[in-house]
Design a protein around this motif. Structure first.
Motif, PDB file in Angstrom:
ATOM      1  N   MET A   1      20.724  -3.546 -69.015  1.00 47.96           N
ATOM      2  CA  MET A   1      20.032  -2.705 -68.494  1.00 47.96           C
ATOM      3  C   MET A   1      20.241  -2.373 -66.981  1.00 47.96           C
ATOM      4  SD  MET A   1      15.990  -1.684 -68.576  1.00 47.96           S
ATOM      5  CE  MET A   1      15.995  -1.185 -70.421  1.00 47.96           C
ATOM      6  N   GLN A   2      20.086  -1.338 -66.434  1.00 51.19           N
ATOM      7  CA  GLN A   2      20.380  -1.387 -65.052  1.00 51.19           C
ATOM      8  C   GLN A   2      19.032  -0.659 -64.339  1.00 51.19           C
ATOM      9  OE1 GLN A   2      24.868  -0.719 -64.253  1.00 51.19           O
ATOM     10  NE2 GLN A   2      24.050   0.736 -65.640  1.00 51.19           N
ATOM     11  N   LEU A   3      18.711  -1.057 -63.200  1.00 51.58           N
ATOM     12  CA  LEU A   3      17.519  -0.735 -62.329  1.00 51.58           C
ATOM     13  C   LEU A   3      17.858  -0.030 -61.124  1.00 51.58           C
ATOM     14  CD1 LEU A   3      14.608  -0.662 -61.997  1.00 51.58           C
ATOM     15  CD2 LEU A   3      14.777  -2.843 -60.841  1.00 51.58           C
ATOM     16  N   ALA A   4      17.491   1.430 -61.420  1.00 51.76           N
ATOM     17  CA  ALA A   4      17.600   2.272 -59.871  1.00 51.76           C
ATOM     18  C   ALA A   4      16.321   2.415 -59.239  1.00 51.76           C
ATOM     19  CB  ALA A   4      18.263   3.376 -60.356  1.00 51.76           C
ATOM     20  N   LEU A   5      16.212   2.103 -57.995  1.00 50.89           N
ATOM     21  CA  LEU A   5      14.813   2.101 -57.269  1.00 50.89           C
ATOM     22  C   LEU A   5      15.148   3.311 -56.284  1.00 50.89           C
ATOM     23  CD1 LEU A   5      14.176  -1.654 -56.690  1.00 50.89           C
ATOM     24  CD2 LEU A   5      13.148  -0.122 -58.378  1.00 50.89           C
ATOM     25  N   PHE A   6      14.131   4.190 -55.818  1.00 47.89           N
ATOM     26  CA  PHE A   6      14.546   5.104 -54.938  1.00 47.89           C
ATOM     27  C   PHE A   6      13.172   5.032 -54.043  1.00 47.89           C
ATOM     28  CE2 PHE A   6      16.037   6.420 -59.101  1.00 47.89           C
ATOM     29  CZ  PHE A   6      17.403   7.096 -58.708  1.00 47.89           C
ATOM     30  N   ASP A   7      13.534   5.137 -52.674  1.00 49.77           N
ATOM     31  CA  ASP A   7      12.364   5.508 -51.669  1.00 49.77           C
ATOM     32  C   ASP A   7      12.016   7.102 -51.815  1.00 49.77           C
ATOM     33  OD1 ASP A   7      10.497   5.101 -49.175  1.00 49.77           O
ATOM     34  OD2 ASP A   7      12.351   6.077 -48.274  1.00 49.77           O
ATOM     35  N   LEU A   8      10.950   7.385 -51.416  1.00 52.05           N
ATOM     36  CA  LEU A   8      10.798   8.820 -51.639  1.00 52.05           C
ATOM     37  C   LEU A   8      10.908   9.740 -50.247  1.00 52.05           C
ATOM     38  CD1 LEU A   8       9.882  11.011 -53.340  1.00 52.05           C
ATOM     39  CD2 LEU A   8       7.304  10.561 -52.484  1.00 52.05           C
ATOM     40  N   ASP A   9      10.019   9.277 -49.211  1.00 49.66           N
ATOM     41  CA  ASP A   9      10.068  10.006 -47.897  1.00 49.66           C
ATOM     42  C   ASP A   9      11.300   9.842 -47.111  1.00 49.66           C
ATOM     43  OD1 ASP A   9       7.329  11.022 -48.466  1.00 49.66           O
ATOM     44  OD2 ASP A   9       6.618   9.187 -47.966  1.00 49.66           O
ATOM     45  N   ASN A  10      11.870  11.054 -46.975  1.00 52.97           N
ATOM     46  CA  ASN A  10      13.126  11.169 -46.085  1.00 52.97           C
ATOM     47  C   ASN A  10      14.253  10.439 -46.884  1.00 52.97           C
ATOM     48  OD1 ASN A  10      12.419  12.379 -43.844  1.00 52.97           O
ATOM     49  ND2 ASN A  10      11.032  10.604 -43.366  1.00 52.97           N
ATOM     50  N   THR A  11      14.521  10.347 -48.064  1.00 53.94           N
ATOM     51  CA  THR A  11      15.175   9.845 -48.895  1.00 53.94           C
ATOM     52  C   THR A  11      15.551  10.863 -50.067  1.00 53.94           C
ATOM     53  OG1 THR A  11      14.696   7.476 -48.496  1.00 53.94           O
ATOM     54  CG2 THR A  11      16.071   7.838 -50.536  1.00 53.94           C
ATOM     55  N   LEU A  12      14.512  10.801 -51.160  1.00 59.21           N
ATOM     56  CA  LEU A  12      14.470  11.858 -52.163  1.00 59.21           C
ATOM     57  C   LEU A  12      13.956  13.165 -51.575  1.00 59.21           C
ATOM     58  CD1 LEU A  12      13.646  10.092 -55.460  1.00 59.21           C
ATOM     59  CD2 LEU A  12      15.957  10.569 -54.752  1.00 59.21           C
ATOM     60  N   LEU A  13      13.161  13.131 -50.764  1.00 60.79           N
ATOM     61  CA  LEU A  13      12.531  14.361 -50.186  1.00 60.79           C
ATOM     62  C   LEU A  13      13.198  14.372 -48.717  1.00 60.79           C
ATOM     63  CD1 LEU A  13       8.968  14.141 -50.626  1.00 60.79           C
ATOM     64  CD2 LEU A  13      10.502  15.326 -51.826  1.00 60.79           C
ATOM     65  N   ALA A  14      13.658  15.529 -48.326  1.00 64.79           N
ATOM     66  CA  ALA A  14      14.083  15.818 -46.981  1.00 64.79           C
ATOM     67  C   ALA A  14      12.835  16.253 -46.034  1.00 64.79           C
ATOM     68  CB  ALA A  14      14.899  16.962 -46.766  1.00 64.79           C
ATOM     69  N   GLY A  15      11.886  15.181 -45.787  1.00 66.17           N
ATOM     70  CA  GLY A  15      10.917  15.125 -45.172  1.00 66.17           C
ATOM     71  C   GLY A  15       9.999  14.158 -45.561  1.00 66.17           C
TER      72      GLY A  15
END
Length: 220
Positions: A1-15
């Motif tokens: 299994m592989q794990l993908a972590l995402f920050d939210l602000d100014n990463t997935l969101l443009a703000g």
């Protein structure tokens, strides 16, 4: 299994969803513009500079949650999603999430922003798991205090390890681990994964990524 972590602000969101929540409450007349705008801006600048006092900020940011009924907060949040959040959700961010979903990766959004603000955003992106700063609740209503460790800087490492332990897992169990972030505040966690990716990075993170040969990408 592989794990993908995402920050939210100014990463997935443009703000920044945290900053925009404060701005939204000001626009609705919930918060006094003169009293709150300058402090909201200053906390945001402190965050970008890496000097944010997370406990002082959370005291400021969570207090409005304790002053209104949950039903009213939920109604405001629906309007906030429409006016502020959806315009910040980019096609490239959606495509990145879909790429990891198609690969069967375990996906987690991990953010310093409180989970009241961010849970609906994670659902909108189709990401099941969220690790955010948890606002304390009593009887379904917010107290204005924090529950547990804020998910900020080294706190993201702590909270991720706690979350994995609850699942009977640890970071080393995964074949590949990614973390996508824009901020130098996330370096403690970025240094722990196999594939750190700088996304529209701030100047400090961009310099570190270039020095260490990390990939740099844009989701804008």
């Amino acid at each position: 299994m592989q794990l993908a972590l995402f920050d939210l602000d100014n990463t997935l969101l443009a703000g920044d969803s945290d900053f925009e929540w404060g701005q939204f409450l000001i626009s609705q007349g919930v918060l006094d513009r003169e009293l709150h705008l300058a402090r909201n801006l200053q906390f945001y600048e402190d965050y970008k500079a890496g000097t944010l006092d997370i406990h002082a900020f959370l005291e400021f940011q969570l207090k409005p949650l304790s002053m209104h009924a949950r039903s009213q907060l939920d109604a405001w949040h629906d309007l906030y999603m429409e006016q502020k959040v959806r315009p910040m959700m980019t096609d490239k961010a959606r495509a990145l999430i879909e790429k990891h979903k198609a690969n069967g990766d375990l996906m987690v959004i991990i953010t310093a922003t409180n989970s009241f603000v961010t849970n609906p955003i994670a659902r909108e992106y189709g990401v099941e798991h969220l690790i955010g700063t948890v606002p304390e609740e009593v009887g379904g209503e917010f107290t204005g205090r924090v529950s547990g460790v804020p998910s900020f800087k080294e706190g993201k490492v702590t909270r991720l390890n706690q979350w994995l332990a609850e699942r009977g897992q640890k970071l080393e169990d995964f074949e590949t681990t990614w973390f996508y972030s824009d901020s130098h505040n996330d370096l403690p966690l970025m240094k722990m994964v196999q594939q750190p990716v700088a996304v529209d990075p701030d100047p400090q993170l961009k310099a570190y990524a270039e020095e260490n040969g990390w990939p740099i990408m844009s989701l804008r």
